[in-house]
Design a protein around this motif. Structure first.
Motif, PDB file in Angstrom:
ATOM      1  N   SER A  98       0.804  -1.219   0.000  1.00 42.71           N
ATOM      2  CA  SER A  98       0.000   0.000   0.000  1.00 42.71           C
ATOM      3  C   SER A  98       0.839   1.272   0.000  1.00 42.71           C
ATOM      4  CB  SER A  98      -0.927   0.006   1.229  1.00 42.71           C
ATOM      5  OG  SER A  98      -0.152  -0.047   2.426  1.00 42.71           O
ATOM      6  N   VAL A  99       2.141   1.132  -0.224  1.00 43.35           N
ATOM      7  CA  VAL A  99       3.057   2.273  -0.197  1.00 43.35           C
ATOM      8  C   VAL A  99       3.219   2.846  -1.602  1.00 43.35           C
ATOM      9  CG1 VAL A  99       5.416   3.008   0.325  1.00 43.35           C
ATOM     10  CG2 VAL A  99       4.291   1.309   1.774  1.00 43.35           C
ATOM     11  N   PRO A 100       3.138   4.178  -1.763  1.00 48.74           N
ATOM     12  CA  PRO A 100       3.390   4.760  -3.084  1.00 48.74           C
ATOM     13  C   PRO A 100       4.738   4.299  -3.627  1.00 48.74           C
ATOM     14  CG  PRO A 100       2.574   6.431  -1.570  1.00 48.74           C
ATOM     15  CD  PRO A 100       2.823   5.196  -0.755  1.00 48.74           C
ATOM     16  N   PRO A 101       4.790   3.832  -4.884  1.00 47.90           N
ATOM     17  CA  PRO A 101       6.040   3.268  -5.431  1.00 47.90           C
ATOM     18  C   PRO A 101       7.232   4.215  -5.331  1.00 47.90           C
ATOM     19  CG  PRO A 101       4.195   2.846  -6.908  1.00 47.90           C
ATOM     20  CD  PRO A 101       3.691   3.772  -5.849  1.00 47.90           C
ATOM     21  N   ASN A 102       6.984   5.505  -5.470  1.00 48.37           N
ATOM     22  CA  ASN A 102       8.108   6.454  -5.443  1.00 48.37           C
ATOM     23  C   ASN A 102       8.734   6.567  -4.059  1.00 48.37           C
ATOM     24  OD1 ASN A 102       5.763   7.957  -4.461  1.00 48.37           O
ATOM     25  ND2 ASN A 102       7.108   9.736  -4.519  1.00 48.37           N
ATOM     26  N   ALA A 103       7.964   6.248  -3.003  1.00 46.63           N
ATOM     27  CA  ALA A 103       8.451   6.446  -1.636  1.00 46.63           C
ATOM     28  C   ALA A 103       9.576   5.464  -1.311  1.00 46.63           C
ATOM     29  CB  ALA A 103       7.308   6.306  -0.642  1.00 46.63           C
ATOM     30  N   ASP A 104       9.337   4.162  -1.517  1.00 49.20           N
ATOM     31  CA  ASP A 104      10.375   3.183  -1.196  1.00 49.20           C
ATOM     32  C   ASP A 104      11.557   3.311  -2.153  1.00 49.20           C
ATOM     33  OD1 ASP A 104      11.229   0.869   0.440  1.00 49.20           O
ATOM     34  OD2 ASP A 104      11.217  -0.152  -1.487  1.00 49.20           O
ATOM     35  N   ARG A 105      11.288   3.589  -3.411  1.00 49.20           N
ATOM     36  CA  ARG A 105      12.370   3.766  -4.382  1.00 49.20           C
ATOM     37  C   ARG A 105      13.263   4.938  -3.972  1.00 49.20           C
ATOM     38  NH1 ARG A 105      12.439   2.302 -10.044  1.00 49.20           N
ATOM     39  NH2 ARG A 105      14.181   3.336 -11.090  1.00 49.20           N
ATOM     40  N   TYR A 150      25.800  -5.014  -9.428  1.00 49.72           N
ATOM     41  CA  TYR A 150      24.545  -5.596  -8.961  1.00 49.72           C
ATOM     42  C   TYR A 150      23.978  -6.570  -9.992  1.00 49.72           C
ATOM     43  CZ  TYR A 150      24.719  -2.571  -4.976  1.00 49.72           C
ATOM     44  OH  TYR A 150      25.115  -1.981  -3.805  1.00 49.72           O
ATOM     45  N   PRO A 151      23.200  -7.538  -9.547  1.00 48.14           N
ATOM     46  CA  PRO A 151      22.630  -8.527 -10.469  1.00 48.14           C
ATOM     47  C   PRO A 151      21.783  -7.862 -11.555  1.00 48.14           C
ATOM     48  CG  PRO A 151      22.294  -9.194  -8.177  1.00 48.14           C
ATOM     49  CD  PRO A 151      22.798  -7.787  -8.141  1.00 48.14           C
ATOM     50  N   LYS A 152      21.649  -8.552 -12.677  1.00 45.06           N
ATOM     51  CA  LYS A 152      20.905  -7.992 -13.808  1.00 45.06           C
ATOM     52  C   LYS A 152      19.398  -8.029 -13.592  1.00 45.06           C
ATOM     53  CE  LYS A 152      24.455  -9.021 -17.249  1.00 45.06           C
ATOM     54  NZ  LYS A 152      24.781  -9.746 -18.503  1.00 45.06           N
ATOM     55  N   GLU A 153      18.987  -8.771 -12.590  1.00 42.16           N
ATOM     56  CA  GLU A 153      17.560  -8.862 -12.284  1.00 42.16           C
ATOM     57  C   GLU A 153      17.334  -8.561 -10.810  1.00 42.16           C
ATOM     58  OE1 GLU A 153      16.131 -12.671 -13.439  1.00 42.16           O
ATOM     59  OE2 GLU A 153      16.530 -12.365 -15.580  1.00 42.16           O
ATOM     60  N   GLY A 154      16.179  -7.916 -10.527  1.00 38.78           N
ATOM     61  CA  GLY A 154      15.821  -7.590  -9.147  1.00 38.78           C
ATOM     62  C   GLY A 154      16.266  -6.205  -8.758  1.00 38.78           C
ATOM     63  N   GLY A 155      15.608  -5.642  -7.763  1.00 33.27           N
ATOM     64  CA  GLY A 155      15.947  -4.304  -7.294  1.00 33.27           C
ATOM     65  C   GLY A 155      15.401  -3.221  -8.231  1.00 33.27           C
ATOM     66  N   TYR A 156      15.661  -1.974  -7.848  1.00 35.90           N
ATOM     67  CA  TYR A 156      15.146  -0.851  -8.637  1.00 35.90           C
ATOM     68  C   TYR A 156      16.051  -0.486  -9.809  1.00 35.90           C
ATOM     69  CZ  TYR A 156      11.768  -0.043  -4.882  1.00 35.90           C
ATOM     70  OH  TYR A 156      10.745  -0.185  -3.980  1.00 35.90           O
TER      71      TYR A 156
END
Length: 225
Positions: A98-105, A150-156
């Motif tokens: 329920s968190v706005p995507p921009n907040a955690d990013r 960093y890995p090519k998949e996962g994370g922002y």
């Protein structure tokens, strides 16, 4: 016969003691990784006692101050509070539905800049190269450098790489960000104006080569238990 039996017991006890001592010695002399040495130089040993960290992330351009994002982070609970303009968000990082995507990013980005030395230890999915001598991008001086990829998949921001330049005391002085592990630099900045917050050393300013851009931190506070 009894004396022989007692002698064998003594030998076994001595052997066991030597074995235990060897284990202790091996543990004490275990070589730290470069990531651990850099993290420790910046006060990583004190992180376990942190109850709350507060900071404001901002980017000033041409002496015009940025608006900034202010954060309160409770690491042990992984509870976060963000204030950015009219946006005020409180969330647990374990419950992001329920968190706005921009907040955690934004939190991940700002926290990464603030605590890069610790991320070297925290980000276990990333790979870290062997150190080598290389020319730092801004000072043009030879320093020790490692690359974290960093890995090519996962994370922002999957696949990104950072070339980290550090001095003989393992303090970071400059870095290069390479988006998607590209050969050409995407950004290079300094790490300067270090301040000590309850034993944790943080670079307050990160400037580009032309000096008209400064990603910096204000209102930094670290509360220990």
């Amino acid at each position: 016969m009894k004396s022989i039996y007692l002698g064998l017991i003594c030998l076994l006890i001595v052997s066991a003691c030597k074995s235990e001592n060897n284990v202790v010695i091996e543990e004490e002399t275990k070589e730290l990784t470069i990531a651990e040495k850099i993290a420790n130089a910046h006060g990583y040993d004190n992180w376990k006692n942190v109850e709350k960290i507060e900071f404001t992330f901002r980017v000033d351009r041409d002496t015009i101050p940025g608006s900034g994002r202010s954060w309160e982070w409770f690491p042990k609970k992984d509870s976060v509070v963000m204030r950015a303009g009219e946006q005020h968000v409180k969330f647990l990082r374990s419950e992001l539905d329920s968190v706005p995507p921009n907040a955690d990013r934004a939190f991940i980005n700002d926290k990464f800049w603030l605590l890069v030395p610790f991320q070297l230890v925290w980000d276990t999915s990333a790979t870290i190269s062997e150190p080598k001598k290389a020319e730092a991008p801004i000072s043009k001086t030879k320093m020790d450098m490692i690359t974290i990829t960093y890995p090519k998949e996962g994370g922002y921001t999957p696949g990104d790489a950072y070339d980290i330049f550090y001095n003989e005391d393992y303090m970071i002085e400059e870095w290069i960000f390479r988006k998607g592990n590209s050969k050409e630099p995407s950004m290079a900045t300094t790490f300067e104006n270090y301040k000590d917050f309850n034993g944790i050393k943080i670079a307050i300013d990160h400037k580009k080569d032309n000096g008209n851009w400064n990603l910096n931190f204000t209102d930094v506070s670290i509360t220990l238990e």
